[in-house]
Design a protein around this motif. Structure first.
Motif, PDB file in Angstrom:
ATOM      1  N   GLU A 172     -11.013  -6.441  -8.668  1.00 55.60           N
ATOM      2  CA  GLU A 172     -10.889  -7.910  -8.709  1.00 55.60           C
ATOM      3  C   GLU A 172     -11.281  -8.514  -7.347  1.00 55.60           C
ATOM      4  OE1 GLU A 172     -10.402  -9.913 -11.091  1.00 55.60           O
ATOM      5  OE2 GLU A 172      -9.450 -11.745 -10.329  1.00 55.60           O
ATOM      6  N   ALA A 173     -10.796  -7.903  -6.264  1.00 57.77           N
ATOM      7  CA  ALA A 173     -11.122  -8.427  -4.926  1.00 57.77           C
ATOM      8  C   ALA A 173     -12.627  -8.411  -4.702  1.00 57.77           C
ATOM      9  CB  ALA A 173     -10.425  -7.594  -3.853  1.00 57.77           C
ATOM     10  N   ALA A 174     -13.289  -7.320  -5.159  1.00 52.08           N
ATOM     11  CA  ALA A 174     -14.737  -7.200  -4.961  1.00 52.08           C
ATOM     12  C   ALA A 174     -15.475  -8.299  -5.727  1.00 52.08           C
ATOM     13  CB  ALA A 174     -15.214  -5.823  -5.415  1.00 52.08           C
ATOM     14  N   GLN A 175     -14.923  -8.725  -6.850  1.00 54.98           N
ATOM     15  CA  GLN A 175     -15.582  -9.790  -7.619  1.00 54.98           C
ATOM     16  C   GLN A 175     -15.356 -11.170  -6.997  1.00 54.98           C
ATOM     17  OE1 GLN A 175     -15.001  -9.784 -11.865  1.00 54.98           O
ATOM     18  NE2 GLN A 175     -14.679  -7.585 -11.848  1.00 54.98           N
ATOM     19  N   VAL A 176     -14.199 -11.347  -6.376  1.00 55.07           N
ATOM     20  CA  VAL A 176     -13.820 -12.692  -5.922  1.00 55.07           C
ATOM     21  C   VAL A 176     -14.234 -12.975  -4.469  1.00 55.07           C
ATOM     22  CG1 VAL A 176     -11.832 -14.210  -5.531  1.00 55.07           C
ATOM     23  CG2 VAL A 176     -11.893 -12.754  -7.557  1.00 55.07           C
ATOM     24  N   PHE A 177     -14.136 -11.951  -3.613  1.00 57.48           N
ATOM     25  CA  PHE A 177     -14.327 -12.194  -2.174  1.00 57.48           C
ATOM     26  C   PHE A 177     -15.635 -11.606  -1.652  1.00 57.48           C
ATOM     27  CE2 PHE A 177      -9.814 -12.769  -2.759  1.00 57.48           C
ATOM     28  CZ  PHE A 177      -9.534 -13.851  -1.939  1.00 57.48           C
ATOM     29  N   ASP A 178     -16.304 -12.342  -0.756  1.00 57.17           N
ATOM     30  CA  ASP A 178     -17.520 -11.832  -0.119  1.00 57.17           C
ATOM     31  C   ASP A 178     -17.187 -10.709   0.839  1.00 57.17           C
ATOM     32  OD1 ASP A 178     -18.996 -13.717  -1.399  1.00 57.17           O
ATOM     33  OD2 ASP A 178     -18.829 -15.195   0.233  1.00 57.17           O
ATOM     34  N   THR A 179     -15.993 -10.775   1.404  1.00 60.85           N
ATOM     35  CA  THR A 179     -15.599  -9.724   2.332  1.00 60.85           C
ATOM     36  C   THR A 179     -14.127  -9.395   2.106  1.00 60.85           C
ATOM     37  OG1 THR A 179     -15.821  -8.967   4.615  1.00 60.85           O
ATOM     38  CG2 THR A 179     -15.006 -11.216   4.322  1.00 60.85           C
ATOM     39  N   PHE A 180     -13.800  -8.103   2.118  1.00 63.73           N
ATOM     40  CA  PHE A 180     -12.405  -7.693   1.925  1.00 63.73           C
ATOM     41  C   PHE A 180     -12.184  -6.342   2.589  1.00 63.73           C
ATOM     42  CE2 PHE A 180     -13.049  -4.425  -1.327  1.00 63.73           C
ATOM     43  CZ  PHE A 180     -14.291  -4.776  -1.850  1.00 63.73           C
ATOM     44  N   ASN A 181     -10.914  -6.001   2.750  1.00 62.63           N
ATOM     45  CA  ASN A 181     -10.540  -4.747   3.406  1.00 62.63           C
ATOM     46  C   ASN A 181      -9.577  -3.971   2.521  1.00 62.63           C
ATOM     47  OD1 ASN A 181      -9.775  -2.829   5.596  1.00 62.63           O
ATOM     48  ND2 ASN A 181      -7.829  -3.943   5.488  1.00 62.63           N
ATOM     49  N   LEU A 182      -9.664  -2.645   2.601  1.00 68.13           N
ATOM     50  CA  LEU A 182      -8.653  -1.781   1.995  1.00 68.13           C
ATOM     51  C   LEU A 182      -7.923  -1.066   3.115  1.00 68.13           C
ATOM     52  CD1 LEU A 182     -10.501   0.273  -0.777  1.00 68.13           C
ATOM     53  CD2 LEU A 182      -9.678  -2.059  -0.833  1.00 68.13           C
ATOM     54  N   ASP A 183      -6.599  -1.039   3.061  1.00 69.34           N
ATOM     55  CA  ASP A 183      -5.811  -0.197   3.966  1.00 69.34           C
ATOM     56  C   ASP A 183      -5.533   1.121   3.263  1.00 69.34           C
ATOM     57  OD1 ASP A 183      -5.463  -2.003   6.040  1.00 69.34           O
ATOM     58  OD2 ASP A 183      -3.431  -2.594   5.438  1.00 69.34           O
ATOM     59  N   LEU A 184      -5.859   2.225   3.932  1.00 72.14           N
ATOM     60  CA  LEU A 184      -5.458   3.550   3.454  1.00 72.14           C
ATOM     61  C   LEU A 184      -4.641   4.208   4.554  1.00 72.14           C
ATOM     62  CD1 LEU A 184      -8.645   5.296   1.962  1.00 72.14           C
ATOM     63  CD2 LEU A 184      -6.803   4.161   0.709  1.00 72.14           C
ATOM     64  N   MET A 185      -3.799   5.153   4.181  1.00 75.39           N
ATOM     65  CA  MET A 185      -3.149   5.996   5.189  1.00 75.39           C
ATOM     66  C   MET A 185      -3.492   7.454   4.851  1.00 75.39           C
ATOM     67  SD  MET A 185       0.550   4.238   5.898  1.00 75.39           S
ATOM     68  CE  MET A 185       1.229   4.530   4.303  1.00 75.39           C
ATOM     69  N   TYR A 186      -3.504   8.305   5.886  1.00 74.75           N
ATOM     70  CA  TYR A 186      -3.782   9.728   5.635  1.00 74.75           C
ATOM     71  C   TYR A 186      -2.741  10.582   6.354  1.00 74.75           C
ATOM     72  CZ  TYR A 186      -5.862  10.378  10.282  1.00 74.75           C
ATOM     73  OH  TYR A 186      -6.063  10.470  11.634  1.00 74.75           O
ATOM     74  N   ALA A 187      -2.835  11.911   6.090  1.00 73.75           N
ATOM     75  CA  ALA A 187      -1.800  12.859   6.541  1.00 73.75           C
ATOM     76  C   ALA A 187      -0.465  12.469   5.889  1.00 73.75           C
ATOM     77  CB  ALA A 187      -1.700  12.914   8.067  1.00 73.75           C
ATOM     78  N   LEU A 188      -0.524  12.284   4.576  1.00 68.50           N
ATOM     79  CA  LEU A 188       0.643  11.861   3.791  1.00 68.50           C
ATOM     80  C   LEU A 188       1.494  13.087   3.411  1.00 68.50           C
ATOM     81  CD1 LEU A 188      -1.274   9.396   1.412  1.00 68.50           C
ATOM     82  CD2 LEU A 188      -0.147   8.910   3.593  1.00 68.50           C
ATOM     83  N   PRO A 189       2.760  12.867   3.039  1.00 69.96           N
ATOM     84  CA  PRO A 189       3.607  13.999   2.658  1.00 69.96           C
ATOM     85  C   PRO A 189       2.932  14.846   1.572  1.00 69.96           C
ATOM     86  CG  PRO A 189       4.883  11.958   2.710  1.00 69.96           C
ATOM     87  CD  PRO A 189       3.449  11.586   2.948  1.00 69.96           C
ATOM     88  N   GLY A 190       2.707  16.124   1.868  1.00 66.94           N
ATOM     89  CA  GLY A 190       2.146  17.057   0.886  1.00 66.94           C
ATOM     90  C   GLY A 190       0.654  16.893   0.638  1.00 66.94           C
ATOM     91  N   GLN A 191      -0.034  16.043   1.399  1.00 65.51           N
ATOM     92  CA  GLN A 191      -1.462  15.786   1.135  1.00 65.51           C
ATOM     93  C   GLN A 191      -2.340  16.950   1.617  1.00 65.51           C
ATOM     94  OE1 GLN A 191      -3.373  12.521   3.316  1.00 65.51           O
ATOM     95  NE2 GLN A 191      -4.273  11.787   1.394  1.00 65.51           N
ATOM     96  N   THR A 192      -3.297  17.350   0.778  1.00 67.47           N
ATOM     97  CA  THR A 192      -4.273  18.372   1.188  1.00 67.47           C
ATOM     98  C   THR A 192      -5.560  17.667   1.611  1.00 67.47           C
ATOM     99  OG1 THR A 192      -5.249  18.542  -1.005  1.00 67.47           O
ATOM    100  CG2 THR A 192      -3.373  20.002  -0.536  1.00 67.47           C
ATOM    101  N   LEU A 193      -6.438  18.456   2.256  1.00 64.92           N
ATOM    102  CA  LEU A 193      -7.719  17.897   2.688  1.00 64.92           C
ATOM    103  C   LEU A 193      -8.525  17.405   1.473  1.00 64.92           C
ATOM    104  CD1 LEU A 193      -9.624  17.368   5.045  1.00 64.92           C
ATOM    105  CD2 LEU A 193     -10.428  19.720   4.863  1.00 64.92           C
ATOM    106  N   ALA A 194      -8.480  18.182   0.390  1.00 63.07           N
ATOM    107  CA  ALA A 194      -9.225  17.804  -0.818  1.00 63.07           C
ATOM    108  C   ALA A 194      -8.686  16.486  -1.386  1.00 63.07           C
ATOM    109  CB  ALA A 194      -9.124  18.912  -1.858  1.00 63.07           C
TER     110      ALA A 194
END
Ligand code: SAM
Ligand code: SF4
Length: 405
Positions: A172-194
């Motif tokens: 929806e954001a991609a349809q509505v806004f010319d520019t937008f950001n996504l926040d991601l976090m990494y090294a999460l509990p139990g997260q693997t590289l894959a």
């Protein structure tokens, strides 16, 4: 008038000589969320009745506008280049209320015609359905707190949304806004590289103009600090960072700051102003400000607890902490920000924005260069790849040596 908001007090003679003032941004803090996430130490408070509109939202905007009115003399006549509505979860506020807020900001401040106006949004269905209305209210850029596209990790992070909702919100954001950001976090509990790779690929599948990717940190006084989850080892986290850098580069996103990646022309102007040691007025519960005057640079913090803040703002006394940045702290404060940027800083900007001579950082620059942490030419200095990897060591080279004057 309280001395914190008295322009005459701010403009009295002092030790610094700033020849010009830097660009000015406005930060507006909206402090409520549906639920407090266990890793979060931002000034955000659980809104205990999900599904119901925030009854305090109108009153809170009244308080914000009273705060701004009282603070205006400190930024009199200056153009505001960017506005950031952050939180908390600003998308919990109704679009009509955001519309009133932006309309009032426009009438009270001199906003640049092309001002970037960002709103932070959570990817719940309830919020997603409002994206168009936020755009109509004048929001030019949306920042969506996705964190992960993996249901198991979203649950471990205590998030209220799932993968399907995150996908629908970004779409929806991609349809509505010319520019937008996504926040991601990494090294999460139990997260693997894959799994991290899958998250990055899912984000990139939307061809986002901007991505912010943060290493999950365990902050004091959070639920995770009391009951720490099991996190990936450091080596694994480094490998994740390498994957992030590779994948984003292949997708045409440049890493312009330690945690920020953008397509050309889509860097966040508001955050850039922080990193370039620009000025910002922060209004709202717990908001921070940094403001320059001819002979001093001051920092302010507003009352943190929302109800107390609202009472104080209505009495034109929103500021709980007001201090002048000590001259000897300025080199470190500047470097704390500027060295986060891949392109570093112009030496001229250092002098203009701190009011100090280059000799105040000469020793630090020489040490950093000798350790391979920065590179420089006649006009600029910037962190090397090694400098990015050891950023806190690099910044520490600019800490003040002796006791405060
Ligand atoms: C001010 S928060 C608010 C955004 C929005 N409320 C949300 O959570 O979706 C901005 C971003 O900071 C990041 N963040 C918050 N706590 C963090 C932590 N402990 N470690 C790393 N990143 C964190 C998250 O990615 C979050 O989206
Ligand atoms: S939704 Fe965002 S601001 Fe609110 S508690 Fe969670 S991370 Fe913090």
């Amino acid at each position: 008038m309280t001395p914190a908001l008295d322009p005459v007090h701010a403009m009295r003679p002092g030790l610094l000589q700033l020849t010009s003032l830097p660009p000015l941004s406005l930060y507006v803090h909206l402090p409520w969320c549906l639920k407090k996430c266990p890793y979060c130490d931002f000034n955000s408070h659980a809104w205990r009745e999900p599904g119901q509109s925030l009854p305090v939202q109108e009153a809170y905007v009244d308080a914000l506008l009273a705060d701004l009115q009282a603070s205006l003399p400190l930024v009199w006549g200056r153009t505001v280049h960017t506005v950031f509505l952050g939180g908390g979860t600003p998308s919990l506020f109704a679009p009509e209320v955001i519309d009133r807020l932006i309309g009032s900001l426009r009438s009270m401040l001199r906003l640049a015609a092309d001002a970037e106006i960002t709103l932070e949004a959570n990817p719940g269905t309830f919020e997603k359905d409002r994206f168009r209305a936020f755009h109509q209210a004048g929001i030019t850029r949306l920042s969506i707190g996705v964190q992960s596209f993996n249901d198991q990790h979203l649950q471990a992070l205590g998030r209220v949304h799932d993968r399907a909702q995150a996908m629908a919100a970004v779409d929806e954001a991609a349809q509505v806004f010319d520019t937008f950001n996504l926040d991601l976090m990494y090294a999460l509990p139990g997260q693997t590289l894959a799994q991290l790779s899958d998250d990055v690929d899912a984000a990139l599948s939307f061809a986002p103009p901007h991505l912010s990717i943060y290493h999950l940190t365990i902050e004091p006084n959070t639920a995770f600090a009391k009951q720490p989850p099991s996190l990936p080892e450091d080596d694994e986290a480094y490998a994740m960072m390498d994957t992030i850098t590779e994948r984003t580069a292949l997708a045409g996103l440049g890493r312009y700051e330690v945690s920020a990646y953008a397509r050309p022309g889509h860097a966040c102007a508001h955050n850039l102003n922080y990193w370039q040691f620009g000025d910002y007025l922060g209004i709202g519960a717990g908001a921070h400000s940094k403001l320059s005057f001819a002979h001093r640079i001051v920092r302010q913090v507003r009352y943190r607890e929302p109800q107390l803040y609202m009472r104080q703002a209505l009495q034109a006394e929103p500021v709980t902490l007001h201090e002048e940045v000590a001259r000897q702290d300025l080199p470190f404060e500047f470097m704390l920000n500027a060295l986060r940027l891949k392109e570093g800083f112009a030496l001229g900007d250092y002098m203009e924005r701190t009011g100090l001579a280059l000799s105040s950082i000469q020793r630090g620059l020489e040490q950093a260069e000798a350790q391979g942490l920065i590179a420089r030419d006649w006009t600029r200095a910037w962190p090397t790849e090694r400098g990015f990897d050891f950023l806190s060591d690099l910044q520490a080279l600019f800490l003040p040596a002796g006791p405060k004057a």
